[in-house]
Design a protein around this motif. Structure first.
Motif, mmCIF file in Angstrom:
data_model
loop_
_atom_site.group_PDB
_atom_site.id
_atom_site.type_symbol
_atom_site.label_atom_id
_atom_site.label_comp_id
_atom_site.label_asym_id
_atom_site.label_seq_id
_atom_site.Cartn_x
_atom_site.Cartn_y
_atom_site.Cartn_z
ATOM 1 N N HIS A 159 5.811 4.734 10.559
ATOM 2 C CA HIS A 159 6.357 6.028 10.137
ATOM 3 C C HIS A 159 7.188 6.644 11.268
ATOM 4 N N ASN A 170 11.256 1.786 12.143
ATOM 5 C CA ASN A 170 10.581 2.802 11.329
ATOM 6 C C ASN A 170 10.804 2.686 9.832
ATOM 7 N N HIS A 198 2.779 3.920 6.259
ATOM 8 C CA HIS A 198 4.005 4.133 7.021
ATOM 9 C C HIS A 198 5.270 4.160 6.169
ATOM 10 N N TRP A 201 6.944 6.782 1.601
ATOM 11 C CA TRP A 201 7.898 7.876 1.396
ATOM 12 C C TRP A 201 9.345 7.397 1.289
ATOM 13 N N ASP A 202 9.629 6.169 1.660
ATOM 14 C CA ASP A 202 10.995 5.665 1.851
ATOM 15 C C ASP A 202 11.733 5.578 0.514
ATOM 16 N N TRP A 225 -2.210 8.589 1.694
ATOM 17 C CA TRP A 225 -1.690 9.707 2.490
ATOM 18 C C TRP A 225 -2.300 11.000 1.970
#
Length: 292
Positions: A159, A170, A198, A201-202, A225
């Protein structure tokens, strides 16, 4: 997509998940026995845990219990302030590769490193482009030995909150760019460890998982998360307790050709590390069946 609801054949436990129980550190040999008692057939141990008990002893125990590995944690941390530090990092990664081979791991996970000294609050330089260049060169050099012994390397993008201190790679896209540069033939010797904590969210996650394909997807880590997150490092959630669409993402991963273990990796100083190991493992099994 595989049906996990009936058993936990494809569950692996990253030993960080249970390395602390009721606030106390537990040695790796005991953790392995606890996993065996729950019918868990794969783990991913950490190098410091292996060293504390002994590499040969752990290898023998795993063989005796017929427990395999889903990965080995960890290599990486390539950037350094000077030539001596860069050389030491390469030597340490060479040892990590050899340890992974002794344990018959399917891959060595690389947490690549970032600004040297940042973890100790004493940054030696601030040039993140330099750090990324040293990561690239370190992986390239380590890949030579990895190929010699037959140990795939799995880059784990972390992350962005950890870009300064633990990993300057990242996103999955960044990791795959390195793979394509250093292993353009897609030999299976260089790929990625996809850790949901990690990368969930991408906005490019589905696209990049498809790009990775079976040859690059070497390991798959799951947790959740939490909102709110009380500690960005040590407050990972048990699967189903947070906001990640776990089943949807596993669908993308399996559609891309991954058919390995879902490895539970939870750092939880305020919750799961305060519980008995048997309780944590039982919950991992139940959530693997119901939400992963």
């Amino acid at each position: 997509m595989r049906d996990f609801s009936r058993d936990h054949e494809w569950l692996s436990i990253n030993t960080a998940t249970i390395r602390k129980q009721q606030g106390a550190e537990v040695p790796l040999d005991r953790l392995i026995d606890q996993c065996a008692a729950q019918g868990i057939r794969a783990i991913s141990p950490w190098r410091d845990q292996v060293a504390a008990v002994g590499l040969d002893r752990i290898a023998q125990q795993l063989r005796a219990l017929d427990i395999g590995l889903s990965g080995y944690c960890r290599g990486g941390f390539f950037p350094a302030p000077d030539a001596a530090g860069l050389k030491a990092a390469l030597e340490d990664n060479r040892r990590a590769i050899d340890e992974a081979k002794t344990l018959n791991a399917p891959c060595l996970v690389l947490v690549v490193g970032a600004l040297p000294g940042a973890l100790d609050g004493k940054v030696h330089y601030k040039d993140i482009a330099r750090a990324r260049s040293e990561v690239r060169d370190g992986i390239a050099a380590s890949l030579d030995h990895a190929r010699e012994v037959g140990m795939p390397l799995a880059i784990e993008p972390l992350h962005p909150m950890q870009a300064a201190d633990r990993a300057c790679v990242n996103t999955l896209e960044q990791a795959l760019d390195l793979c394509d540069e250093l292993d353009p033939q897609r030999t299976g010797m260089l790929g990625v460890a996809l850790d949901i904590y990690h990368v969930w969210w991408d906005p490019k996650l589905q696209q990049q998982i498809a790009r990775a394909g079976r040859q690059r997807l070497l390991a798959y880590h799951v947790c959740d998360w939490l909102t709110p997150t009380r500690d960005l490092l040590n407050d990972r959630g048990m699967m189903g307790d947070g906001v990640v669409e776990l089943r949807k993402i596993r669908g993308w991963v399996e559609q891309a050709g991954f058919a390995g273990y879902s490895e539970v990796e939870i750092f939880s100083a305020l919750d799961w590390w305060q519980r008995p190991g048997a309780e944590t493992l039982a919950t991992c099994i139940e959530r693997h069946r119901s939400v992963v």
